[in-house]
Write an enzyme that holds these catalytic residues in place. Structure first.
Site, PDB file in Angstrom:
ATOM      1  N   TYR A  42      -3.421 -20.145   0.905  1.00 23.38           N
ATOM      2  CA  TYR A  42      -2.253 -19.269   1.024  1.00 23.38           C
ATOM      3  C   TYR A  42      -2.650 -17.865   1.467  1.00 23.38           C
ATOM      4  O   TYR A  42      -1.856 -17.157   2.081  1.00 23.38           O
ATOM      5  CB  TYR A  42      -1.517 -19.152  -0.326  1.00 23.38           C
ATOM      6  N   LYS A 101     -10.660 -31.244  -4.970  1.00 25.33           N
ATOM      7  CA  LYS A 101     -11.057 -32.234  -3.958  1.00 25.33           C
ATOM      8  C   LYS A 101     -12.545 -32.007  -3.683  1.00 25.33           C
ATOM      9  O   LYS A 101     -12.965 -31.737  -2.552  1.00 25.33           O
ATOM     10  CB  LYS A 101     -10.176 -32.038  -2.699  1.00 25.33           C
ATOM     11  N   ASP A 145      -5.885 -36.509  -4.870  1.00 22.35           N
ATOM     12  CA  ASP A 145      -5.164 -37.713  -4.430  1.00 22.35           C
ATOM     13  C   ASP A 145      -4.956 -38.658  -5.618  1.00 22.35           C
ATOM     14  O   ASP A 145      -3.881 -39.226  -5.803  1.00 22.35           O
ATOM     15  CB  ASP A 145      -5.891 -38.415  -3.266  1.00 22.35           C
ATOM     16  N   ASP A 154       1.056 -26.481  -5.726  1.00 20.46           N
ATOM     17  CA  ASP A 154       2.372 -26.444  -5.082  1.00 20.46           C
ATOM     18  C   ASP A 154       2.897 -27.866  -4.911  1.00 20.46           C
ATOM     19  O   ASP A 154       4.039 -28.180  -5.262  1.00 20.46           O
ATOM     20  CB  ASP A 154       2.257 -25.754  -3.715  1.00 20.46           C
ATOM     21  N   ASP A 190       5.902 -30.113  -7.428  1.00 20.48           N
ATOM     22  CA  ASP A 190       7.135 -30.693  -6.880  1.00 20.48           C
ATOM     23  C   ASP A 190       7.197 -32.176  -7.242  1.00 20.48           C
ATOM     24  O   ASP A 190       8.244 -32.691  -7.641  1.00 20.48           O
ATOM     25  CB  ASP A 190       7.193 -30.550  -5.352  1.00 20.48           C
TER      26      ASP A 190
HETATM   27  C1  IPM Z   1       6.808 -22.467  -4.663  1.00 24.23           C
HETATM   28  C2  IPM Z   1       7.313 -22.427  -3.256  1.00 24.23           C
HETATM   29  C3  IPM Z   1       6.557 -21.348  -2.478  1.00 24.23           C
HETATM   30  C4  IPM Z   1       5.090 -21.718  -2.473  1.00 24.23           C
HETATM   31  C5  IPM Z   1       7.085 -21.099  -1.058  1.00 24.23           C
HETATM   32  C6  IPM Z   1       8.555 -20.743  -1.054  1.00 24.23           C
HETATM   33  C7  IPM Z   1       6.280 -20.065  -0.336  1.00 24.23           C
HETATM   34  O1  IPM Z   1       7.209 -23.668  -2.645  1.00 24.23           O
HETATM   35  O2  IPM Z   1       6.895 -21.446  -5.363  1.00 24.23           O
HETATM   36  O3  IPM Z   1       6.321 -23.523  -5.081  1.00 24.23           O
HETATM   37  O4  IPM Z   1       4.640 -22.504  -1.617  1.00 24.23           O
HETATM   38  O5  IPM Z   1       4.360 -21.206  -3.317  1.00 24.23           O
HETATM   39 MG    MG Z   2       6.547 -25.223  -3.949  1.00 26.97          MG
END
Ligand code: IPM
Ligand code: MG
Length: 362
Positions: free
Chosen positions: A144, A191, A223, A247, A251
């Site tokens: 990032y 990884k 993975d 990240d 999710d």
């Molecule tokens: C999160 C989001 C952010 C990230 C984006 C919006 C830049 O996906 O907070 O998880 O990738 O960190």
């Molecule tokens: Mg995210």
């Protein structure tokens, strides 16, 4: 009178505006019920800030945030940039710069399942039941923030995955401390079979682990961790990982809780803490009043706990959410075929329900 706290509300874009309103209402109610003084200020970020100032994180916002005791944040993003890879100014830059400027290197994402929502997940209830995971995602390093660019006249692009020992150490310590207070299991995800930065990560976590002999440590490749999360979520207690892997995995893990609309997160470092839902700005449902405010409300609960150490107040918010769900109230994202229309609430009504239960609990 108790101590006074300064809270900045940072709604951002899309449904961020709708849900933080409900989060703020809950904080106001807590102040009233428990006799605290919360002073609220508002600031802009993301697409909203670009429209008004040309800058996704205006200086004034940053100054305001630095003066705060805690921040309740919504989300940033706008579809117009997603399909324009050449856009020079983007809402997300505001978020990334804010994380960096405020030194918010540890992102805590608790994945906790409310029993009432077992059926809302696409994973089998018997696999899910009892899952309780706490992610520590590193937030100010990795690919990032590493060097990036183009060469070969733009035909080749690169992003650098980079970590320094101290960056791994400081988040690892936080994760180990948390594990000590939980089921004493920590999985570090990397990884290391391929990446040098992951080998440094693993080496450093192994070093820090010596300070916490009572915590059982497991090192897992990303993975494999992704697969295990769905196969056996109960296996996990604390998960420690880098920015990009975190990240993606969080999710994925959000589906264990049934909906992204339920999950709160805390970003902390050495100064002010920032609290936000893990969901995004969701422009597809913006303005319809149907967004689930519970993630923002649960973010407010994390804020009370972590930044202000108001444990009782924080617990009462969580309990109020629980009671609301137990009574059968749902927003549309967590409703199922058995939910009657009358029990499906809009954003504001859901916020109000939580306030009602807060008052009863107190
Ligand atoms: C999160 C989001 C952010 C990230 C984006 C919006 C830049 O996906 O907070 O998880 O990738 O960190
Ligand atoms: Mg995210």
């Amino acid at each position: 009178m108790n101590k006074s706290y300064k809270i900045t509300i940072l709604p951002g874009d899309g449904i961020g505006k709708e849900v933080t309103q409900e989060g703020q209402k809950v904080l106001q109610k807590i102040a009233q019920l428990y006799k605290h003084e919360f002073q609220f200020a508002k600031a802009i970020i993301g697409h909203t800030a670009i429209e008004q100032t040309g800058n996704p994180l205006p200086e004034e916002t940053l100054k305001q945030l630095k003066k705060s005791d805690a921040i309740l944040f919504g989300a940033v993003g706008h579809p117009k940039y997603d399909n324009d890879p050449n856009a020079k100014v983007r809402p997300e830059q505001g978020l990334l710069k804010m994380r960096k400027e405020l030194g918010l290197y540890a992102n805590l994402r608790p994945i906790k399942l409310f029993d009432e929502l077992l059926g809302a997940s696409s994973i089998k209830p018997e696999v899910l039941k009892g899952s309780d995971i706490l992610f520590f995602r590193e937030l100010t390093g990795d690919v990032y923030f590493g060097e990036r660019g183009r060469r070969d006249e733009g035909a080749t692009a690169f992003d650098t995955m980079i970590y320094s020992r101290y960056e791994v150490e400081r988040i690892a310590r936080k994760a180990f401390v948390a594990a000590q207070g939980r089921r004493k299991k920590l999985m570090s995800v990397d990884k290391a079979n391929v990446l040098e930065s992951s080998r440094l990560w693993r080496e450093t976590v192994q070093e820090i682990a010596k300070e916490f002999p009572e915590v059982e440590v497991e090192h897992t490749f990303v993975d494999s961790a992704a697969m295990l999360l769905i196969k056996n979520p109960r296996h996990f207690d604390v998960v420690l990982t880098g920015n990009l892997f975190g990240d993606i995995l969080t999710d994925e893990a959000s589906q264990i809780a049934g909906s992204m609309g339920m999950l709160a997160s805390a970003s902390v470092g050495d100064t002010v803490g920032l609290y936000e839902p893990i969901h995004g700005s969701a422009h597809d449902i913006t303005g319809k009043g149907i967004a689930n405010p519970l993630a923002s409300i649960l973010s407010a609960a994390l804020l009370l706990d972590i930044s202000f150490n108001l444990k009782k107040e924080s617990q009462s918010v969580i309990q109020a959410v629980e009671r609301t769900l137990q009574a059968g109230f749902r927003t549309v994202d967590i409703a199922d075929s058995k939910t009657s229309q009358a029990m499906i609430l809009n954003t504001e009504a859901m916020g109000n329900k939580v306030l009602e239960y807060l008052a009863i609990i107190n």
